[in-house]
Design a protein around this motif. Structure first.
Motif, PDB file in Angstrom:
ATOM      1  N   SER A 145       0.732  -1.306   0.194  1.00 48.14           N
ATOM      2  CA  SER A 145       0.507   0.101  -0.294  1.00 48.14           C
ATOM      3  C   SER A 145       0.971   1.070  -0.112  1.00 48.14           C
ATOM      4  CB  SER A 145      -1.228  -0.229   1.223  1.00 48.14           C
ATOM      5  OG  SER A 145      -0.353   0.364   2.504  1.00 48.14           O
ATOM      6  N   ILE A 146       0.568   1.916  -0.150  1.00 42.94           N
ATOM      7  CA  ILE A 146       1.145   3.642   0.054  1.00 42.94           C
ATOM      8  C   ILE A 146       1.845   3.593   1.280  1.00 42.94           C
ATOM      9  CG2 ILE A 146      -0.441   5.136  -1.834  1.00 42.94           C
ATOM     10  CD1 ILE A 146      -1.617   6.669   1.115  1.00 42.94           C
ATOM     11  N   LEU A 147       1.460   2.773   2.057  1.00 45.52           N
ATOM     12  CA  LEU A 147       2.082   3.335   3.598  1.00 45.52           C
ATOM     13  C   LEU A 147       2.730   1.560   4.075  1.00 45.52           C
ATOM     14  CD1 LEU A 147      -0.398   4.096   6.088  1.00 45.52           C
ATOM     15  CD2 LEU A 147       1.046   5.879   5.015  1.00 45.52           C
ATOM     16  N   THR A 148       3.624   1.490   2.970  1.00 46.92           N
ATOM     17  CA  THR A 148       4.809  -0.129   3.042  1.00 46.92           C
ATOM     18  C   THR A 148       5.563   0.792   3.278  1.00 46.92           C
ATOM     19  OG1 THR A 148       3.446  -1.646   1.507  1.00 46.92           O
ATOM     20  CG2 THR A 148       5.218  -2.176   0.896  1.00 46.92           C
ATOM     21  N   THR A 187     -16.987   5.841  -3.106  1.00 44.38           N
ATOM     22  CA  THR A 187     -15.627   5.142  -3.052  1.00 44.38           C
ATOM     23  C   THR A 187     -15.052   5.061  -4.851  1.00 44.38           C
ATOM     24  OG1 THR A 187     -15.429   2.990  -3.080  1.00 44.38           O
ATOM     25  CG2 THR A 187     -15.068   3.991  -1.506  1.00 44.38           C
ATOM     26  N   SER A 188     -13.794   5.740  -5.519  1.00 42.89           N
ATOM     27  CA  SER A 188     -13.279   6.126  -5.912  1.00 42.89           C
ATOM     28  C   SER A 188     -12.679   5.566  -7.009  1.00 42.89           C
ATOM     29  CB  SER A 188     -12.641   7.018  -6.692  1.00 42.89           C
ATOM     30  OG  SER A 188     -11.724   7.433  -5.992  1.00 42.89           O
ATOM     31  N   ASP A 189     -12.395   4.332  -6.577  1.00 40.92           N
ATOM     32  CA  ASP A 189     -11.152   3.607  -7.047  1.00 40.92           C
ATOM     33  C   ASP A 189     -11.449   2.514  -5.911  1.00 40.92           C
ATOM     34  OD1 ASP A 189      -8.631   3.440  -6.152  1.00 40.92           O
ATOM     35  OD2 ASP A 189      -8.529   5.579  -6.910  1.00 40.92           O
ATOM     36  N   LEU A 190     -10.904   0.838  -6.415  1.00 35.16           N
ATOM     37  CA  LEU A 190     -10.040  -0.398  -5.178  1.00 35.16           C
ATOM     38  C   LEU A 190      -9.397   0.164  -4.226  1.00 35.16           C
ATOM     39  CD1 LEU A 190     -11.323  -3.578  -8.070  1.00 35.16           C
ATOM     40  CD2 LEU A 190     -12.474  -1.829  -6.324  1.00 35.16           C
ATOM     41  N   ASP A 191      -8.195   0.770  -4.493  1.00 38.13           N
ATOM     42  CA  ASP A 191      -7.758   1.170  -3.798  1.00 38.13           C
ATOM     43  C   ASP A 191      -8.343   1.511  -2.577  1.00 38.13           C
ATOM     44  OD1 ASP A 191      -4.568   0.751  -4.529  1.00 38.13           O
ATOM     45  OD2 ASP A 191      -5.628   2.164  -6.223  1.00 38.13           O
ATOM     46  N   TYR A 192      -9.543   2.680  -2.361  1.00 34.23           N
ATOM     47  CA  TYR A 192      -9.874   2.473  -1.297  1.00 34.23           C
ATOM     48  C   TYR A 192     -11.273   2.155  -0.858  1.00 34.23           C
ATOM     49  CZ  TYR A 192      -7.189   6.261  -3.092  1.00 34.23           C
ATOM     50  OH  TYR A 192      -6.414   6.936  -3.422  1.00 34.23           O
ATOM     51  N   GLU A 193     -12.092   1.529  -2.193  1.00 31.59           N
ATOM     52  CA  GLU A 193     -13.080   0.547  -1.940  1.00 31.59           C
ATOM     53  C   GLU A 193     -12.666  -0.352  -1.222  1.00 31.59           C
ATOM     54  OE1 GLU A 193     -17.119  -1.355  -3.280  1.00 31.59           O
ATOM     55  OE2 GLU A 193     -16.077   0.710  -2.676  1.00 31.59           O
ATOM     56  N   ILE A 194     -11.702  -1.459  -1.125  1.00 33.49           N
ATOM     57  CA  ILE A 194     -10.965  -3.044  -0.772  1.00 33.49           C
ATOM     58  C   ILE A 194     -10.541  -2.187   1.147  1.00 33.49           C
ATOM     59  CG2 ILE A 194      -9.555  -4.507  -0.363  1.00 33.49           C
ATOM     60  CD1 ILE A 194      -8.783  -3.692  -3.560  1.00 33.49           C
ATOM     61  N   TYR A 288       2.625   1.765  -5.661  1.00 32.08           N
ATOM     62  CA  TYR A 288       1.475   0.466  -5.049  1.00 32.08           C
ATOM     63  C   TYR A 288       0.104   0.546  -5.211  1.00 32.08           C
ATOM     64  CZ  TYR A 288       6.102   0.820  -2.067  1.00 32.08           C
ATOM     65  OH  TYR A 288       7.583   0.928  -1.980  1.00 32.08           O
ATOM     66  N   GLY A 289      -0.207   0.852  -6.193  1.00 32.83           N
ATOM     67  CA  GLY A 289      -1.884   0.604  -6.391  1.00 32.83           C
ATOM     68  C   GLY A 289      -2.352  -0.033  -6.676  1.00 32.83           C
ATOM     69  N   TYR A 290      -3.495  -0.686  -7.052  1.00 33.95           N
ATOM     70  CA  TYR A 290      -4.266  -1.959  -6.859  1.00 33.95           C
ATOM     71  C   TYR A 290      -5.404  -1.435  -8.758  1.00 33.95           C
ATOM     72  CZ  TYR A 290      -2.871  -4.540  -2.614  1.00 33.95           C
ATOM     73  OH  TYR A 290      -2.276  -4.766  -1.831  1.00 33.95           O
ATOM     74  N   ASP A 291      -5.204   0.076  -8.519  1.00 33.17           N
ATOM     75  CA  ASP A 291      -6.965   0.444  -9.482  1.00 33.17           C
ATOM     76  C   ASP A 291      -5.644   1.977 -10.148  1.00 33.17           C
ATOM     77  OD1 ASP A 291      -9.178   0.835 -11.146  1.00 33.17           O
ATOM     78  OD2 ASP A 291      -9.936   0.990  -9.519  1.00 33.17           O
ATOM     79  N   GLN A 292      -6.295   1.976 -11.123  1.00 32.84           N
ATOM     80  CA  GLN A 292      -5.398   3.423 -10.952  1.00 32.84           C
ATOM     81  C   GLN A 292      -6.617   4.799 -10.762  1.00 32.84           C
ATOM     82  OE1 GLN A 292      -7.631   1.547 -14.803  1.00 32.84           O
ATOM     83  NE2 GLN A 292      -5.950   0.121 -13.728  1.00 32.84           N
ATOM     84  N   GLY A 293      -5.444   5.524 -10.681  1.00 33.22           N
ATOM     85  CA  GLY A 293      -6.392   6.834 -10.065  1.00 33.22           C
ATOM     86  C   GLY A 293      -6.103   7.608 -11.294  1.00 33.22           C
ATOM     87  N   TYR A 294      -6.648   9.032 -11.191  1.00 43.17           N
ATOM     88  CA  TYR A 294      -6.955  10.273 -12.154  1.00 43.17           C
ATOM     89  C   TYR A 294      -5.665   9.883 -13.138  1.00 43.17           C
ATOM     90  CZ  TYR A 294     -10.308  12.978 -14.900  1.00 43.17           C
ATOM     91  OH  TYR A 294     -10.324  14.069 -16.066  1.00 43.17           O
ATOM     92  N   ASN A 295      -5.043  10.371 -12.488  1.00 41.35           N
ATOM     93  CA  ASN A 295      -4.075  10.540 -13.867  1.00 41.35           C
ATOM     94  C   ASN A 295      -3.532   9.627 -14.802  1.00 41.35           C
ATOM     95  OD1 ASN A 295      -3.115  13.641 -13.102  1.00 41.35           O
ATOM     96  ND2 ASN A 295      -1.258  13.013 -11.731  1.00 41.35           N
TER      97      ASN A 295
END
Length: 379
Positions: A145-148, A187-194, A288-295
């Protein structure tokens, strides 16, 4: 409906506004523009006094160093309070996260209460750091994750102060109030939905809206060198695993000296950023993502092959059998291998590019996404 979108960090709210206005709704965006990115807002709460005037900026930094008090946050709250008389009569307010005003939590709570009192209802969007997300990332249940980097002590804790602030009692209290006073959480993508589902929250998963009517698809033409683009945001450098991309590019530059051109930019405004990568065939986003962000999604809409989050959870969510993006692992060797394959097989760049555009049109159409928001807000 008359809708207020509070906060903007990625152009998500601007694209949502474009979808909502196309459907006939009246939409206002309030935000800071997110520092150097300078996203469009209808009403700005950008702290120009303590950012744009060097002597006040020095004073702000001195006060913060001596006391930990952030005058920039105070100015944002002040500017929002001055706007309150204009922010009346909305059918719906959406906060981009619990800290949407970016002021001190105690002040934010007072401002939210005033705002909600003079409007109909509110919802919370989870599309970045927020209390449950950070709590879950710290559990270590995710493979990464982003905190790894924080958990592995690969960077000082100071690098993660923005994320970790959501664990402070005053930010937790703010999140709880926002959650309890929201009609729904999106939630906007799986990085937050999960994480949200794992933490027991009831959410509505609505993918990021992308305005494909204004984004032109460019089929990659590879006549000479393959162009690779890396845009660095120093504020999220560690969290996005940019170091792995930099290490990989050093190897690729040496390995394919005559076959690649590498473009690297740092901390540029959004409108300049999207022009800088127009020439690129490949864009490096995050590891560190599971899904895509906006960029990443916007680049995919343009036809770029994007190294980003595209994990098994993502392919299963959308029933994908072919790659629409490259799953970028926090592993230099893995990134080098993926880049090498594309450089040696340029036809695969063209194939992924086309699939990426089709995927965005199907799953992220800004008007269809806006319809989903209206449906969720109205239930």
């Amino acid at each position: 409906m008359k809708i207020l979108l509070l906060g903007e960090y990625s152009r998500l709210h601007n694209s949502l506004k474009e979808g909502l206005t196309t459907l006939g709704h009246e939409v206002i965006i309030v935000g800071t523009g997110d520092s150097f990115k300078k996203f469009n807002t209808d009403y700005s709460i950008y702290p120009k006094l303590f950012n744009d005037y060097w002597f006040l900026r020095k004073f702000k930094n001195l006060i913060y160093k001596l006391s930990g008090y952030n005058l920039e946050e105070t100015e944002k709250g002040y500017r929002f309070n001055k706007l309150l008389h204009k922010l009346k009569g909305f059918d719906h307010i959406q906060l981009i996260n619990s800290d949407a005003i970016e002021t001190q939590p105690k002040q934010a709570l007072k401002l939210y209460k005033k705002l909600l009192k003079q409007n109909r209802q509110m919802s919370l969007l989870i599309c970045g750091d927020d209390t449950p997300i950070i709590e879950y990332c710290l559990n270590g249940d995710l493979k990464y994750s982003i905190l790894t980097p924080y958990l592995q002590k690969k960077a000082p804790a100071n690098y993660f102060k923005y994320s970790l602030k959501y664990l402070k009692p005053n930010y937790k209290k703010l999140f709880e109030w926002v959650k309890n006073n929201s009609v729904c959480i999106v939630t906007s993508d799986l990085d937050y939905e999960i994480p949200m589902k794992a933490m027991g929250y009831e959410t509505h998963f609505i993918p990021n809206p992308i305005n494909t009517d204004t984004i032109t698809y460019n089929q990659p033409e590879i006549t000479d060198k393959i162009i690779i683009f890396l845009g660095i945001n120093r504020l999220s450098y560690i969290k996005k695993g940019i170091n792995f991309f930099e290490e990989a590019l050093t190897i690729i530059q040496e390995k394919y000296r005559d076959k690649v051109e590498i473009i690297i930019t740092e901390n540029v405004p959004y409108n300049e950023y999207i022009k800088l990568y127009d020439r690129a065939h490949i864009l490096l986003d995050q590891t560190y993502g599971y899904d895509q962000g906006y960029n990443a999604l916007e680049a995919m809409a343009k036809g770029k092959v994007v190294f980003t989050g595209a994990e098994t959870e993502f392919t299963q969510q959308y029933n994908l059998t072919e790659r629409v993006a490259i799953n970028a692992l926090p592993d230099t060797k893995a990134i080098v291998n993926e880049l090498s394959y594309l450089i040696e097989n340029p036809n695969e760049i063209k194939a992924i590019s086309l699939r990426a555009r089709v995927f965005i049109e199907k799953e992220h159409n800004y008007i269809k996404i806006a319809e989903k928001y209206i449906e969720v807000w109205s239930t």
